[in-house]
Each structure stands twice: as C-alpha cells, then as structure tokens.
Design a protein around this motif. Structure first.
Motif, PDB file in Angstrom:
ATOM      1  N   VAL A 206       0.734  -6.431  -2.367  1.00 29.28           N
ATOM      2  CA  VAL A 206       1.482  -6.136  -2.358  1.00 29.28           C
ATOM      3  C   VAL A 206       2.258  -5.660  -0.810  1.00 29.28           C
ATOM      4  N   GLY A 207       1.716  -6.154   0.272  1.00 30.42           N
ATOM      5  CA  GLY A 207       3.022  -5.734   1.346  1.00 30.42           C
ATOM      6  C   GLY A 207       2.632  -4.356   2.769  1.00 30.42           C
ATOM      7  N   SER A 209       5.093  -2.982   4.062  1.00 31.77           N
ATOM      8  CA  SER A 209       5.727  -2.194   4.284  1.00 31.77           C
ATOM      9  C   SER A 209       5.631  -1.246   2.937  1.00 31.77           C
ATOM     10  N   GLN A 210       4.927  -1.668   1.549  1.00 36.24           N
ATOM     11  CA  GLN A 210       4.677  -0.737   0.634  1.00 36.24           C
ATOM     12  C   GLN A 210       3.503  -0.142   0.673  1.00 36.24           C
ATOM     13  N   HIS A 212       3.458   1.362   3.444  1.00 34.95           N
ATOM     14  CA  HIS A 212       3.123   2.520   4.385  1.00 34.95           C
ATOM     15  C   HIS A 212       4.334   2.757   3.480  1.00 34.95           C
ATOM     16  N   GLN A 213       5.323   2.398   3.305  1.00 37.41           N
ATOM     17  CA  GLN A 213       5.649   3.667   1.876  1.00 37.41           C
ATOM     18  C   GLN A 213       5.397   4.595   1.535  1.00 37.41           C
ATOM     19  N   ASN A 214       4.640   4.021  -0.006  1.00 37.12           N
ATOM     20  CA  ASN A 214       3.597   4.749  -0.653  1.00 37.12           C
ATOM     21  C   ASN A 214       2.996   5.808   0.331  1.00 37.12           C
ATOM     22  N   SER A 290      -0.236   2.074  -4.519  1.00 40.44           N
ATOM     23  CA  SER A 290       0.346   1.013  -4.562  1.00 40.44           C
ATOM     24  C   SER A 290      -0.249   0.564  -5.753  1.00 40.44           C
TER      25      SER A 290
END
Length: 476
Positions: A206-207, A209-210, A212-214, A290
């Motif tokens: 998932v990562g 940054s991903q 955090h963004q979601n 996510s």
C-alpha cells in the motif's frame, strides 16, 4: 466478508493442532509440580530470558492485536500513540518489582500486600477491583477469540471463543505458571515475527504515502493532532495502563516468581520491546481505507486488513499470531486470578490451615471455574472489546496511588487508602457515563491522588516495614 477467509475445516485444524501442542507442552512442564509454590510461582526461580518474554507476551493481548487497530481506526494518530503509552506500566513497574521482592520474598499475591499494609477494609475494596478487572479482561480475551475466528474464517463467534478458552484452561490447569511462562516465550517470538511481517507487507503493497493521502482525503480528523477526544484518550490510556499493571496479581505473581535481581531488568526490557507494537498494529489499521475494507465492527479491522494484505496464507499467518497473543494473556490471567482467589479467598477466609496439597487442588478447581464463568459471560457478546476494557479503567486507576504510596511511603494509612480507591471508582464511573470512556481512568486516578495526599497531610501514620517479614507466608 473477505476473499482470503479460511474455510471451516482449515480453521478447525489450526485450532486443534495448536491446542494439542500447547496442552502437551503444559503437561510436560507441569509433570513435576509438587507444591503450590511450584504450580503458582514456578518455584520462584524464573531467569531473565523467560522473565522478559513473559512480561512482554502477557502484555501483548487482544488489546494490542485487536483493540490497538480499533483505536487507530477510530482516533487516528493519537489512538496508536496513546495505546503504546501503556508500555509505561511495565517500565514503571520495574523498580516496584524489585521493591516487592525485597519486602515480601515469600509473598504470594498482591492481596497479601494490601491486607498487611492497609488492613481488611482496604483489602476488601482491592479484591473487588482485582476480581472485576480480571473478569473484564478474561471476557475480552474470550470475545477476541470469537472475533478472530469469525473475521478470518466462516466459523462463528461462539466456536472460536469456546475453542480458545478450552485450550488455555487445559494447559494452564496441567502446567501452572511454568507452562504459562514457557509458552509465553514461544508466543512472544511468533508475535514479534508476525507483527514485523504484516507491517512490511502493508508498507510494500500500500505504501505510507498512499495511506496518508487516503486518510487525509476521507477521514482527515484521524490525522488531526488537536482532535480533543483523541488527546483525552491519550492521557486516559496512560493511567489506565499503569493502573492495570500496578494492581494486577498477574504482575505481582511474576515479581514473586522471578529470581532475585531479575524483576527490574525483565520488566524494563519487556516494556521497551512492547512499546512499538501497538504503533505498528495501529498503523496497519489505517490502511483499511486504501484497501476498501469496511469492518462490520471496529475491533475486526486489524485481522481483516492483515488477511487482505497477505492473501489466503496471510489469513493463516494472522490467525496464528493473534491466537498466540490471546493465549499468552489468557493463560497468565487464569493462573494469577486463581492464585488470588485461592490464597486471599479460600485460604484466608475459609481454611487458614490448608496445606500445600489441598491448596494445589483448590487452585486447579478454580482455574476450571474461571474458564466456565468466562465462557458464560462471553456468550452474549454485549460490547466491543474497547468499550468492555475501558469500563474497568475507573477501577484499576483508583488503585495506582494507594499501591505506590503503600510501597514507598510509610505515612499512608488504611483509612485513606480505602477512601482513595472507593471514591476514585465512583468518580471514574460517573464520568464514564456522563462524558465518555476516555476520561474514566484519568479522573479516578486524580481523585485517588488527592485523597492520598490529604491523608498524608492530615493524618499521617508510621508503618513499620518489618511487619511484612513477620506476617509473610512461608511455604511449607
């Protein structure tokens, strides 16, 4: 619910396999138990490696593997950081363990200390706190077993709850604290490896940054460091965790069981090893958005996310890790609570002349009784794990200051210790219902502290520490 769910046959096979393994291990370790000291306190001869492992593994409970993700899912960043602060309980108990061992080298229970230090009235209130908390924790662990199985397989809640309870009761019954501590050592290794692997897959698939963004887009309040309820939870959980450890016979029994000079180092090391685990398990829960996972209950989010990340094999892996976490706490709680009831209930109130053989038989019967009672209380599944556990916060936090002053300050008397615990509980429960669960522990601790300080100022006593040497229970 999930593509990666285990079928019922595989889930039962894992349960039976692990159950037989732990039961055989418990029998092997307990076959030479000859006295109540051997059974209840592992011969008072536990070394550093096993002591550290049992301290850490026992504190990695359904709370850490199921409730920590639930609280991160509900409170965000402060949820997982706040939960990790429960490590302070283990860390702060480290010097207390040395003090306890020094004062009461032949003590059996936390109740022994309270009764000798503060008298029968304080002891009665303390026993109420201890037994209420122990049953709350046991029920939460039994519920977690059912939640785990129903999250990861198509078997129902009651099957998982019954199986995990039965397995833990049987191997604790056969092996006593020796079996509990030895299995904790193995379980701590499984848990640490499992948590690292799941976190690695989460970051890889998932990562950060991903995630955090979601979260920023869909639930930005979870990243808000000024989220009022979450901040209150942070401070409340610090006092809740400290109260859980300071008062519980789970930890006092280990202080008595560890070799001299071991307790302080073991609790400190165990606390530092435990500290990052709720942060890791909580972080995994934030990936739910996510992965488009909407858990039917917030306390299911951890295993659902992990199983989604790791696929079919992952469901087996998560099952083993969370089962280990549950077992490592349930066996400890069964052993410590049965010791408390045997020594402070049966021996103290009903049969003061009971010898070691009789106490050993009574202790084993109480283990069975506790398992049966827990099973009955788990049947309705009346609350989420977080709500159930935090209800006990007012009880345990009210005992922090009487125990702390009782161990280190000769001036606190039984009258004020009793009032501190009693009024702390009342205040905490009132605010639990009026405001929310996230203020119960901190308010109970504050009221208890004020009463203890008033007692030290208005009517200080002068307790003689030598009384512990005179009143201690020396095994036959």
């Amino acid at each position: 619910m999930l593509d990666a769910q285990l079928d019922s046959g595989l889930a039962l096979a894992i349960l039976v396999g692990f159950g037989l393994l732990w039961i055989a291990f418990g029998w092997y370790l307990g076959r030479n138990n000859q006295s109540i000291d051997d059974y209840a306190l592992a011969g008072r001869n536990v070394g550093f490696a096993f002591a550290t492992a049992t301290a850490m593994a026992t504190w990695i409970t359904s709370n850490t593997t199921l409730v920590a993700p639930q609280l991160a899912y509900q409170f965000g960043v402060w949820g997982m950081i706040g939960y990790s602060m429960a490590a302070l309980g283990l860390i702060l108990f480290a010097p207390m363990a040395a003090r306890i061992k020094s004062l009461m080298p032949h003590g059996f229970t936390s109740g022994d200390f309270i009764r000798t230090r503060f008298g029968p009235k304080a002891w009665a209130v303390f026993m109420l706190i201890s037994l209420f908390y122990a049953m709350g924790w046991l029920v939460s662990l039994g519920m977690a077993g059912g939640i785990l199985l129903s999250s990861l397989s198509d078997l129902d809640y009651h099957t998982g709850m019954t199986a995990i309870l039965l397995i833990c009761v049987v191997y604790t019954l056969l092996g006593g604290l020796k079996a509990v501590i030895a299995t904790d050592f193995v379980q701590s290794i499984l848990i640490l490896v499992g948590v690292v692997v799941i976190a690695w897959f989460c970051i890889d698939k998932v990562g950060i940054s991903q995630i955090h963004q979601n979260v920023s887009r869909m639930q930005p309040e979870l990243l808000n460091l000024a989220f009022p309820a979450a901040i209150m939870f942070l401070f409340n959980n610090i006092f809740f965790g400290i109260g859980e450890i300071f008062h519980s016979n789970v930890w006092w029994s280990r202080a008595f069981a560890f070799k001299g000079g071991i307790g302080k180092k073991a609790f400190l090391t165990g606390g530092l090893l435990w500290l990052p685990i709720p942060i890791v398990t909580g972080f995994v829960a934030l990936a739910a958005l996510s992965l488009n996972i909407l858990p039917p209950s917030a306390d299911m989010v951890g295993p659902l996310v992990a199983a989604k990340l790791l696929g079919g094999i992952g469901a087996v892996f998560v099952f083993v890790v969370v089962f280990s976490a549950l077992a490592s706490s349930m066996d400890s709680l069964l052993a410590a609570t049965s010791d408390l009831i045997t020594q402070d209930g049966y021996k103290r109130l009903l049969n003061p002349k009971a010898n070691s053989d009789l106490l050993l038989k009574i202790n084993k019967r109480i283990v069975i009784g506790l398992g049966a009672l827990t099973w009955l209380l788990c049947l309705p599944k009346v609350a989420t794990l977080g709500a159930l556990l935090n209800f006990t916060g007012a009880f345990v936090a009210s005992a922090i200051w009487p125990i702390l002053f009782g161990l280190y300050h000769p001036g606190l008397t039984g009258r004020f210790a009793t009032a501190a615990m009693s009024l702390g509980i009342v205040c905490g429960l009132v605010l639990y219902f009026v405001i929310g669960f996230y203020v119960a522990a901190i308010s109970a601790a504050l009221v208890s502290l004020l009463i203890c300080l008033a007692g030290l100022y208005l009517a200080p006593g002068q307790f003689d520490w030598r009384v512990f040497k005179e009143a201690e229970h020396v095994p036959e």
